[in-house]
Design an enzyme around this catalytic site. Structure first.
Site, PDB file in Angstrom:
ATOM      1  N   GLU A 197      -6.279  97.812  85.368  1.00  0.00           N
ATOM      2  CA  GLU A 197      -5.492  98.476  86.422  1.00  0.00           C
ATOM      3  C   GLU A 197      -5.841  97.826  87.604  1.00  0.00           C
ATOM      4  O   GLU A 197      -5.936  98.638  88.846  1.00  0.00           O
ATOM      5  CB  GLU A 197      -6.129 100.010  86.542  1.00  0.00           C
ATOM      6  N   SER A 240      -3.357  89.370  87.180  1.00  0.00           N
ATOM      7  CA  SER A 240      -3.513  90.030  88.377  1.00  0.00           C
ATOM      8  C   SER A 240      -2.300  89.980  89.387  1.00  0.00           C
ATOM      9  O   SER A 240      -1.926  90.964  90.035  1.00  0.00           O
ATOM     10  CB  SER A 240      -4.598  89.463  89.141  1.00  0.00           C
TER      11      SER A 240
HETATM   12  C1  LIG Z   1      -9.334  95.627  77.134  1.00  0.00           C
HETATM   13  C2  LIG Z   1      -8.234  95.087  78.058  1.00  0.00           C
HETATM   14  C3  LIG Z   1      -7.366  96.104  77.901  1.00  0.00           C
HETATM   15  C4  LIG Z   1      -6.119  95.872  78.886  1.00  0.00           C
HETATM   16  N1  LIG Z   1      -4.947  96.729  78.765  1.00  0.00           N
HETATM   17  C5  LIG Z   1      -3.793  96.462  79.524  1.00  0.00           C
HETATM   18  C6  LIG Z   1      -2.700  97.210  79.293  1.00  0.00           C
HETATM   19  O1  LIG Z   1      -2.850  98.253  78.669  1.00  0.00           O
HETATM   20  N2  LIG Z   1      -1.559  96.811  79.918  1.00  0.00           N
HETATM   21  C7  LIG Z   1      -1.384  95.621  80.488  1.00  0.00           C
HETATM   22  O2  LIG Z   1      -0.392  95.475  81.032  1.00  0.00           O
HETATM   23  N3  LIG Z   1      -2.650  94.789  80.890  1.00  0.00           N
HETATM   24  C8  LIG Z   1      -3.869  95.357  80.042  1.00  0.00           C
HETATM   25  N4  LIG Z   1      -4.716  94.495  80.178  1.00  0.00           N
HETATM   26  C9  LIG Z   1      -4.803  93.208  81.003  1.00  0.00           C
HETATM   27  C10 LIG Z   1      -5.555  93.497  82.405  1.00  0.00           C
HETATM   28  O3  LIG Z   1      -4.948  94.305  83.369  1.00  0.00           O
HETATM   29  C11 LIG Z   1      -5.810  92.102  83.096  1.00  0.00           C
HETATM   30  O4  LIG Z   1      -6.838  91.426  82.260  1.00  0.00           O
HETATM   31  C12 LIG Z   1      -6.256  92.077  84.403  1.00  0.00           C
HETATM   32  O5  LIG Z   1      -5.040  92.413  85.131  1.00  0.00           O
HETATM   33  C13 LIG Z   1      -6.528  90.850  85.079  1.00  0.00           C
HETATM   34  O6  LIG Z   1      -5.789  89.715  84.787  1.00  0.00           O
HETATM   35  P1  LIG Z   1      -6.021  88.227  84.203  1.00  0.00           P
HETATM   36  O7  LIG Z   1      -6.884  88.878  82.742  1.00  0.00           O
HETATM   37  O8  LIG Z   1      -4.960  87.687  83.676  1.00  0.00           O
HETATM   38  O9  LIG Z   1      -7.044  87.420  84.881  1.00  0.00           O
HETATM   39  P2  LIG Z   1      -6.351  86.826  86.132  1.00  0.00           P
HETATM   40  O10 LIG Z   1      -5.366  87.624  86.934  1.00  0.00           O
HETATM   41  O11 LIG Z   1      -6.278  85.472  85.962  1.00  0.00           O
HETATM   42  O12 LIG Z   1      -7.803  86.825  87.209  1.00  0.00           O
HETATM   43  C14 LIG Z   1      -8.898  86.008  86.848  1.00  0.00           C
HETATM   44  C15 LIG Z   1     -10.318  86.302  87.865  1.00  0.00           C
HETATM   45  O13 LIG Z   1      -9.530  86.076  89.165  1.00  0.00           O
HETATM   46  C16 LIG Z   1      -9.714  86.804  89.949  1.00  0.00           C
HETATM   47  N5  LIG Z   1      -8.574  87.021  90.921  1.00  0.00           N
HETATM   48  C17 LIG Z   1      -7.260  86.533  90.747  1.00  0.00           C
HETATM   49  N6  LIG Z   1      -6.583  86.683  91.608  1.00  0.00           N
HETATM   50  C18 LIG Z   1      -7.208  86.976  92.675  1.00  0.00           C
HETATM   51  C19 LIG Z   1      -6.976  87.078  94.035  1.00  0.00           C
HETATM   52  N7  LIG Z   1      -5.831  87.123  94.739  1.00  0.00           N
HETATM   53  N8  LIG Z   1      -8.189  87.090  94.939  1.00  0.00           N
HETATM   54  C20 LIG Z   1      -9.343  87.166  94.712  1.00  0.00           C
HETATM   55  N9  LIG Z   1      -9.527  87.028  93.206  1.00  0.00           N
HETATM   56  C21 LIG Z   1      -8.485  86.924  92.266  1.00  0.00           C
HETATM   57  C22 LIG Z   1      -9.597  88.292  89.095  1.00  0.00           C
HETATM   58  O14 LIG Z   1     -10.226  89.448  89.948  1.00  0.00           O
HETATM   59  C23 LIG Z   1     -10.324  87.863  88.097  1.00  0.00           C
HETATM   60  O15 LIG Z   1     -11.890  88.039  88.340  1.00  0.00           O
HETATM   61  C24 LIG Z   1      -6.096  94.610  79.635  1.00  0.00           C
HETATM   62  C25 LIG Z   1      -7.336  93.793  79.639  1.00  0.00           C
HETATM   63  C26 LIG Z   1      -8.125  94.038  78.834  1.00  0.00           C
HETATM   64  C27 LIG Z   1      -9.499  93.216  78.579  1.00  0.00           C
END
Ligand SMILES: Cc1cc2nc3c(=O)[nH]c(=O)nc-3n(C[C@H](O)[C@H](O)[C@H](O)COP(=O)(O)OP(=O)(O)OC[C@H]3O[C@@H](n4cnc5c(N)ncnc54)[C@H](O)[C@@H]3O)c2cc1C
Length: 387
Positions: free
Chosen positions: A364, A126
Site C-alpha cells: 500500500e 511504487s
Molecule cells: C507480501 C507482499 C504482498 C503484496 N501484496 C500486494 C497486493 O495485494 N497487490 C499489489 O498490487 N501489490 C502487492 N505487493 C507489492 C507491493 O505493493 C510492492 O512491493 C510495493 O509497492 C513496492 O514496489 P516494488 O517492490 O516494485 O519496489 P520498488 O518500487 O522498486 O521500490 C524499491 C525501493 O525503492 C524505493 N523507492 C521507489 N520509488 C521511490 C521514490 N520515488 N523515492 C524514494 N524511494 C523510492 C521504495 O521505497 C523501495 O524501498 C505486495 C508485496 C509483498 C512483498
C-alpha cells in the site's frame, strides 16, 4: 471537532474482534507460519463472525465504501463510522495474526468473499502509473493481457481487481480497475511466493491472457479524462492506508504486551511516575516504545475519523501509514532484542511478529513513498515537481 476517544458504541465490536483474534488467529498463528501455503481451514468457521462484526459496525459494512457524512436537522454531525470501526477491529485482529487476517473470508467487494487487488507488475511497483497490463474494448467486453505479481490472496480470492491501461500513450489517466472473477478463462495463478513474514497469507503471480470481462466490470468511469489525471484511482489508498497502518498498530501492541510480560517475569519494574532517565534501560526503552506506539495509534484514528466525516485525508492517511509502518518494524524488532533468547527463538511469537510487521511498511505504498506524499502535500508540490 475531532474526537479520538474510542466511541462506546464500538465496545462490543472491539471485544468480539479481540476474542476471535485470541481464540482463532493467535491460536493458529505458529501453525500456519510453519505450514506456509496450507489452507487455514479454521477461518471458514469465521464467516458468520465476520458478518456479525459488519452488522455491528456503524454503517453496516466493512471496508472503505461506508464513508459518509451524517447530518441532523441540517447541522453537520461528527460521525464515528465504518472507517473508524474497521480500523479498530483490524488492530484487534492483527494483535492475533496479520497473515491470517489477510486470508479472512468476507473481505471482498460487495461483501461476497475475498477480492484481491492486482496492481504490481514485474516492471512496476511504487510507480503504479507505469502499469503495462492492457485492457482493450472488443464489443461488450474488455480483453485483458498482462502479468501481475505479489497479489495478496491471489490464489484464495474469488475475484480480483486488476489495474490495467486502456491506452498506454495517454499515461496515468488511462489506468482503470476491472473486476475479474477467478473462473474467467485466460486468468491463471502462475505461482505462489515463499516469504519472510505473513506466511499464512498467500501471495500469487497472476497471468491474464486474452481474459475477457463484461464491459460493466470496469469500476468507475470508463472515460479517459486526461485533465483529471490519476487522482481517482489513487484515492482508493486514502481509505486503505489507515487500515494497513492499523495492522501495524495491532501487531506492535502484541509485541509490547508479550515483552512487558517477559520483563515483569525478569523483575524489571516499569514505572509511569518516574522519568525514563532514572529507570533501567529496559524500562526506559519500553516506555519510549509505548509513547511511539501511542502516536501511531492516534494518527490512525485521525485518518479514519477524517474519512468518516467526509474530510479529505490523503495527508493524514500517508502520515499514519508512514508512522505506524515504521513503528511496527522498530517496536517488534526492539522487543526481540529486549527479550533476549526468548525473543529470537520460536518459543514466543516475538520473532514472528518482527517478520510479519515488515510488509506493513512496504505494501500500500512503501515508507519512502508515504514520506514523498507527505512532503508533496505539505509543500504544495505536484508529483511532477517532487519525485
Ligand atoms: C507480501 C507482499 C504482498 C503484496 N501484496 C500486494 C497486493 O495485494 N497487490 C499489489 O498490487 N501489490 C502487492 N505487493 C507489492 C507491493 O505493493 C510492492 O512491493 C510495493 O509497492 C513496492 O514496489 P516494488 O517492490 O516494485 O519496489 P520498488 O518500487 O522498486 O521500490 C524499491 C525501493 O525503492 C524505493 N523507492 C521507489 N520509488 C521511490 C521514490 N520515488 N523515492 C524514494 N524511494 C523510492 C521504495 O521505497 C523501495 O524501498 C505486495 C508485496 C509483498 C512483498
Amino acid at each position: 471537532m475531532i474526537s479520538l476517544e474510542v466511541p462506546r458504541k464500538f465496545s462490543a465490536l472491539i471485544n468480539q474482534a479481540h476474542q476471535t483474534a485470541a481464540e482463532v488467529l493467535r491460536a493458529n498463528s505458529r501453525k500456519y507460519d510453519t505450514a506456509e501455503h496450507a489452507y487455514p481451514k479454521e477461518l471458514d468457521l469465521l464467516a458468520s463472525v465476520v458478518d456479525g462484526l459488519n452488522a455491528s459496525s456503524a454503517t453496516g459494512g466493512a471496508g472503505a465504501a461506508g464513508v459518509r457524512r451524517t447530518e441532523r436537522n441540517g447541522t453537520p454531525k461528527n460521525t464515528n463510522g465504518t472507517n473508524m470501526s474497521t480500523a479498530l477491529s483490524i488492530m484487534e485482529m492483527c494483535w492475533g495474526d496479520v497473515g491470517l487476517l489477510l486470508s479472512m473470508p468476507r473481505q471482498g467487494l460487495g461483501n461476497s468473499a475475498i477480492a484481491s487487488m492486482a496492481i504490481t507488475e514485474p516492471q512496476c511497483g511504487s510507480d503504479s502509473a507505469a502499469i503495462r497490463t492492457t485492457a482493450t474494448l472488443d464489443g461488450d467486453h474488455y480483453v485483458l493481457n498482462g502479468e501481475k505479481i505479489f497479489v495478496t490472496a491471489g490464489q484464495r480470492s474469488d475475484s480480483v481487481v486488476v489495474w490495467a491501461t486502456l491506452d498506454k500513450r495517454l499515461g496515468r489517466a488511462a489506468i482503470k480497475s476491472f473486476l475479474v472473477t477467478k473462473d474467467t478463462p485466460g486468468l491463471t495463478v502462475a505461482r505462489l511466493e515463499h516469504k519472510l513474514g505473513i506466511r499464512a497469507s498467500d501471495t500469487a503471480t497472476l497471468l491474464l491472457e486474452n481474459c475477457r470481462v463484461p464491459k460493466e466490470n470496469l469500476l468507475g468511469n470508463p472515460e479517459i479524462d486526461t485533465s483529471g489525471g490519476f487522482a481517482g484511482a489513487m484515492q482508493t489508498f486514502d481509505n486503505t492506508r489507515p487500515l494497513v497502518a492499523a495492522m501495524a498498530v495491532g501487531v506492535a501492541r502484541a509485541a509490547l504486551e508479550e515483552t512487558r510480560r517477559l520483563l515483569t517475569d525478569a523483575g524489571v519494574e516499569i514505572d509511569y511516575d518516574r522519568p525514563v532517565n532514572s529507570q533501567s534501560h529496559a524500562a526506559a526503552t519500553f516506555l519510549t516504545m509505548e509513547a511511539d506506539w501511542e502516536a501511531a495509534y492516534l494518527l490512525v484514528l485521525q485518518a479514519a475519523w477524517l474519512a468518516d466525516n467526509g474530510t479529505p485525508n490523503s495527508l493524514q492517511a500517508s502520515m499514519a501509514k508512514a508512522k505506524a509502518g515504521r513503528c511496527g518494524n522498530d517496536i517488534t524488532l526492539r522487543c526481540v532484542e529486549l527479550a533476549g533468547t526468548a525473543g529470537y527463538s520460536e518459543h514466543s511469537l516475538l520473532e514472528k511478529w518482527a517478520r510479519d510487521s515488515k510488509i506493513l511498511d512496504i505494501f500500500e505504498g512503501t515508507q519512502q513513498i508515504q514520506q514523498l506524499i507527505v512532503a508533496r502535500r505539505l509543500l504544495g508540490k505536484s508529483s511532477a515537481d517532487l519525485t
